[in-house]
Design a protein around this motif. Sequence first.
Motif, PDB file in Angstrom:
ATOM      1  N   ASN A  70       3.063  12.034  -6.586  1.00 17.14           N
ATOM      2  CA  ASN A  70       1.636  11.952  -6.486  1.00 17.14           C
ATOM      3  C   ASN A  70       1.150  11.500  -5.240  1.00 17.14           C
ATOM      4  O   ASN A  70       1.664  10.295  -4.793  1.00 17.14           O
ATOM      5  CB  ASN A  70       1.491  11.084  -7.692  1.00 17.14           C
ATOM      6  N   GLN A  71       0.208  11.961  -4.721  1.00 14.71           N
ATOM      7  CA  GLN A  71      -0.627  11.643  -3.415  1.00 14.71           C
ATOM      8  C   GLN A  71      -1.868  12.130  -3.918  1.00 14.71           C
ATOM      9  O   GLN A  71      -2.371  12.794  -4.783  1.00 14.71           O
ATOM     10  CB  GLN A  71      -0.060  12.114  -2.480  1.00 14.71           C
ATOM     11  N   CYS A  72      -2.896  11.925  -2.580  1.00 14.12           N
ATOM     12  CA  CYS A  72      -4.267  12.586  -2.763  1.00 14.12           C
ATOM     13  C   CYS A  72      -3.994  14.044  -2.901  1.00 14.12           C
ATOM     14  O   CYS A  72      -3.249  14.804  -2.375  1.00 14.12           O
ATOM     15  CB  CYS A  72      -5.056  12.212  -1.599  1.00 14.12           C
ATOM     16  N   CYS A  74      -3.121   9.326   1.287  1.00 16.07           N
ATOM     17  CA  CYS A  74      -2.459  10.451   1.978  1.00 16.07           C
ATOM     18  C   CYS A  74      -3.659  11.341   2.988  1.00 16.07           C
ATOM     19  O   CYS A  74      -4.719  11.421   2.310  1.00 16.07           O
ATOM     20  CB  CYS A  74      -1.901  11.295   0.888  1.00 16.07           C
ATOM     21  N   ILE A  75      -3.117  11.466   4.124  1.00 15.06           N
ATOM     22  CA  ILE A  75      -4.166  12.248   5.045  1.00 15.06           C
ATOM     23  C   ILE A  75      -3.172  13.391   5.384  1.00 15.06           C
ATOM     24  O   ILE A  75      -3.731  14.415   6.186  1.00 15.06           O
ATOM     25  CB  ILE A  75      -4.223  11.338   6.401  1.00 15.06           C
ATOM     26  N   MET A  76      -2.084  13.711   4.573  1.00 11.37           N
ATOM     27  CA  MET A  76      -1.501  14.903   4.714  1.00 11.37           C
ATOM     28  C   MET A  76      -0.691  15.167   6.055  1.00 11.37           C
ATOM     29  O   MET A  76      -0.489  16.178   6.638  1.00 11.37           O
ATOM     30  CB  MET A  76      -2.213  16.231   4.361  1.00 11.37           C
ATOM     31  N   CYS A  77      -0.713  14.040   6.628  1.00 12.42           N
ATOM     32  CA  CYS A  77      -0.203  14.028   8.173  1.00 12.42           C
ATOM     33  C   CYS A  77      -0.903  14.997   8.969  1.00 12.42           C
ATOM     34  O   CYS A  77      -0.263  15.817   9.757  1.00 12.42           O
ATOM     35  CB  CYS A  77       1.216  14.297   8.283  1.00 12.42           C
ATOM     36  N   VAL A  78      -2.394  15.337   8.924  1.00 14.95           N
ATOM     37  CA  VAL A  78      -3.107  16.207   9.613  1.00 14.95           C
ATOM     38  C   VAL A  78      -2.931  16.187  11.229  1.00 14.95           C
ATOM     39  O   VAL A  78      -2.922  17.224  11.834  1.00 14.95           O
ATOM     40  CB  VAL A  78      -4.542  15.906   9.359  1.00 14.95           C
ATOM     41  N   VAL A  91       0.663  -1.268  -0.174  1.00 19.06           N
ATOM     42  CA  VAL A  91       0.195  -0.011   0.209  1.00 19.06           C
ATOM     43  C   VAL A  91       1.077   1.148   0.235  1.00 19.06           C
ATOM     44  O   VAL A  91       1.918   1.212   0.861  1.00 19.06           O
ATOM     45  CB  VAL A  91      -0.842   0.083   1.271  1.00 19.06           C
ATOM     46  N   PHE A  92       0.624   2.102  -0.937  1.00 21.88           N
ATOM     47  CA  PHE A  92       1.451   3.305  -0.963  1.00 21.88           C
ATOM     48  C   PHE A  92       0.421   4.572  -0.959  1.00 21.88           C
ATOM     49  O   PHE A  92      -0.494   4.772  -1.595  1.00 21.88           O
ATOM     50  CB  PHE A  92       2.212   3.388  -1.982  1.00 21.88           C
ATOM     51  N   TRP A  93       0.849   5.369   0.046  1.00 21.52           N
ATOM     52  CA  TRP A  93       0.127   6.734  -0.010  1.00 21.52           C
ATOM     53  C   TRP A  93       0.778   7.827  -0.745  1.00 21.52           C
ATOM     54  O   TRP A  93       0.256   8.858  -1.171  1.00 21.52           O
ATOM     55  CB  TRP A  93      -0.120   7.153   1.363  1.00 21.52           C
ATOM     56  N   ASN A  94       2.150   7.474  -0.929  1.00 19.39           N
ATOM     57  CA  ASN A  94       2.886   8.777  -1.704  1.00 19.39           C
ATOM     58  C   ASN A  94       3.816   7.791  -2.906  1.00 19.39           C
ATOM     59  O   ASN A  94       4.236   6.675  -2.400  1.00 19.39           O
ATOM     60  CB  ASN A  94       3.938   9.345  -0.772  1.00 19.39           C
ATOM     61  N   ARG A  95       3.502   8.206  -3.816  1.00 17.98           N
ATOM     62  CA  ARG A  95       4.398   7.454  -5.155  1.00 17.98           C
ATOM     63  C   ARG A  95       4.939   8.692  -5.814  1.00 17.98           C
ATOM     64  O   ARG A  95       4.565   9.875  -5.904  1.00 17.98           O
ATOM     65  CB  ARG A  95       3.429   6.872  -6.045  1.00 17.98           C
ATOM     66  N   TRP A 132     -12.000   4.228  -8.270  1.00 19.34           N
ATOM     67  CA  TRP A 132     -12.432   4.429  -9.858  1.00 19.34           C
ATOM     68  C   TRP A 132     -12.685   5.929 -10.232  1.00 19.34           C
ATOM     69  O   TRP A 132     -12.609   6.314 -11.206  1.00 19.34           O
ATOM     70  CB  TRP A 132     -13.769   3.467 -10.137  1.00 19.34           C
ATOM     71  N   ALA A 133     -13.260   6.660  -9.112  1.00 18.92           N
ATOM     72  CA  ALA A 133     -13.844   8.004  -9.403  1.00 18.92           C
ATOM     73  C   ALA A 133     -12.576   9.103  -9.419  1.00 18.92           C
ATOM     74  O   ALA A 133     -12.722  10.110  -9.832  1.00 18.92           O
ATOM     75  CB  ALA A 133     -14.856   8.528  -8.311  1.00 18.92           C
ATOM     76  N   CYS A 134     -11.383   8.754  -8.514  1.00 13.51           N
ATOM     77  CA  CYS A 134     -10.369   9.527  -8.422  1.00 13.51           C
ATOM     78  C   CYS A 134      -9.603   9.572  -9.736  1.00 13.51           C
ATOM     79  O   CYS A 134      -8.977   8.467  -9.973  1.00 13.51           O
ATOM     80  CB  CYS A 134      -9.472   9.084  -7.462  1.00 13.51           C
ATOM     81  N   PRO A 135      -9.312  10.620 -10.298  1.00 13.89           N
ATOM     82  CA  PRO A 135      -8.448  10.880 -11.598  1.00 13.89           C
ATOM     83  C   PRO A 135      -6.872  11.106 -11.251  1.00 13.89           C
ATOM     84  O   PRO A 135      -6.315  11.187 -12.263  1.00 13.89           O
ATOM     85  CB  PRO A 135      -8.973  11.994 -12.266  1.00 13.89           C
ATOM     86  N   TYR A 136      -6.457  10.874 -10.053  1.00  9.91           N
ATOM     87  CA  TYR A 136      -5.125  10.877  -9.633  1.00  9.91           C
ATOM     88  C   TYR A 136      -4.389   9.883  -9.434  1.00  9.91           C
ATOM     89  O   TYR A 136      -3.176   9.945  -8.756  1.00  9.91           O
ATOM     90  CB  TYR A 136      -5.059  12.067  -8.545  1.00  9.91           C
ATOM     91  N   ASP A 137      -4.946   8.689  -9.226  1.00  8.94           N
ATOM     92  CA  ASP A 137      -4.414   7.353  -8.861  1.00  8.94           C
ATOM     93  C   ASP A 137      -3.657   7.759  -7.486  1.00  8.94           C
ATOM     94  O   ASP A 137      -2.728   7.367  -7.067  1.00  8.94           O
ATOM     95  CB  ASP A 137      -3.191   6.982  -9.866  1.00  8.94           C
ATOM     96  N   ALA A 138      -4.702   8.162  -6.596  1.00  6.40           N
ATOM     97  CA  ALA A 138      -4.326   8.531  -5.232  1.00  6.40           C
ATOM     98  C   ALA A 138      -4.591   7.702  -4.198  1.00  6.40           C
ATOM     99  O   ALA A 138      -4.146   7.664  -2.984  1.00  6.40           O
ATOM    100  CB  ALA A 138      -4.793   9.861  -4.819  1.00  6.40           C
ATOM    101  N   ARG A 139      -5.462   6.600  -4.286  1.00  5.84           N
ATOM    102  CA  ARG A 139      -5.927   5.716  -3.359  1.00  5.84           C
ATOM    103  C   ARG A 139      -5.662   4.363  -3.668  1.00  5.84           C
ATOM    104  O   ARG A 139      -5.408   3.713  -4.891  1.00  5.84           O
ATOM    105  CB  ARG A 139      -7.750   5.752  -3.620  1.00  5.84           C
ATOM    106  N   THR A 140      -5.825   3.486  -2.586  1.00  2.00           N
ATOM    107  CA  THR A 140      -5.357   1.916  -2.482  1.00  2.00           C
ATOM    108  C   THR A 140      -6.122   1.237  -1.845  1.00  2.00           C
ATOM    109  O   THR A 140      -6.450   1.608  -0.679  1.00  2.00           O
ATOM    110  CB  THR A 140      -3.660   1.800  -2.153  1.00  2.00           C
TER     111      THR A 140
END
Length: 204
Positions: free
Chosen positions: A64-66, A125-129, A39-43, A106-114
Motif C-alpha cells: 500500500n502506498q500513494c 510515496c513519490i513513485m521515485c519520479v 515514517v513509511f511511504w510504502n507499507r 484525513w481526506a486520503c482513503p488509502y492510508d497513504a500519507r504520514t
Amino acid sequence: MSDTKKNVHYTLLIDLDKCTGCQACSVACKMENNVDLGVFWNRVKRMGPVGQFPDNLEMFYFPNQCMHCEEPTCIEVCPTKATYKTDTGVVLVDADRCFGCQYCIWACPYDARTLNPNTKTVEKCIMCVHLLEKGEKPMCVYTCTTQCRYAGDINDPDSEISQYLAKHKDRQFKIHPEFKNNPSVIYLMPRKGAETLCKSIARS
C-alpha cells in the motif's frame, strides 16, 4: 513541453499473486528517499485469512502506498496548495508549502500519507519520479524480490508495465472505486475469492 511528454502517465502495477510480504520495497523506499524513522511511504499489509477452514483458507500480502489518483481528494482539501499533480500524473507534496495541518491525511482513503514528526510536514510515496524521468525504475520495483511490481508510462504500449498488464487484464482492479478518485495504481487479483477483501481495504 513536447506533445510526447504531455502524453506520459506514470503509474504502478502490482501483481498480488507474486507478493510474498518480504518488505524489500519498504526498506528500499526508505533508503532511496531518506525517509525518517517512524515514517513509511510504502507499507505491506497481511490480508486474510480468506475463505473457509480448513481446505479453502487463503491469505495474501497487500502493498500500500500513494495511489497517485487522477482526481486526488488530497489536492482539493490542501489549504496551501502544497499537494499537486505533475503533468505525468505523479502526485507530490511541496514541503516548503506544507505546514502539517493533516487535512490531506484525513481526506486520503488509502492510508497513504504520514506526518513526519521531525519536520511537521506530510510525506508520501513519490513513485521515485526522479528515477522514472531518467528512464530508470522506482527503487521499490528494482528491489522487489519476486518481480511483482512494474512501473512506467501506462500510455506507452511498448512499456514493460503496459505489456504485462495486457497479458493479465482479466485480473486488474483498483481499490475503492466508490470514492471516485480514479487511482493510477493498478493491482492484479491474487486468487479467486479475494476480490471482495481487496476492494474493501480501508484506512488503518
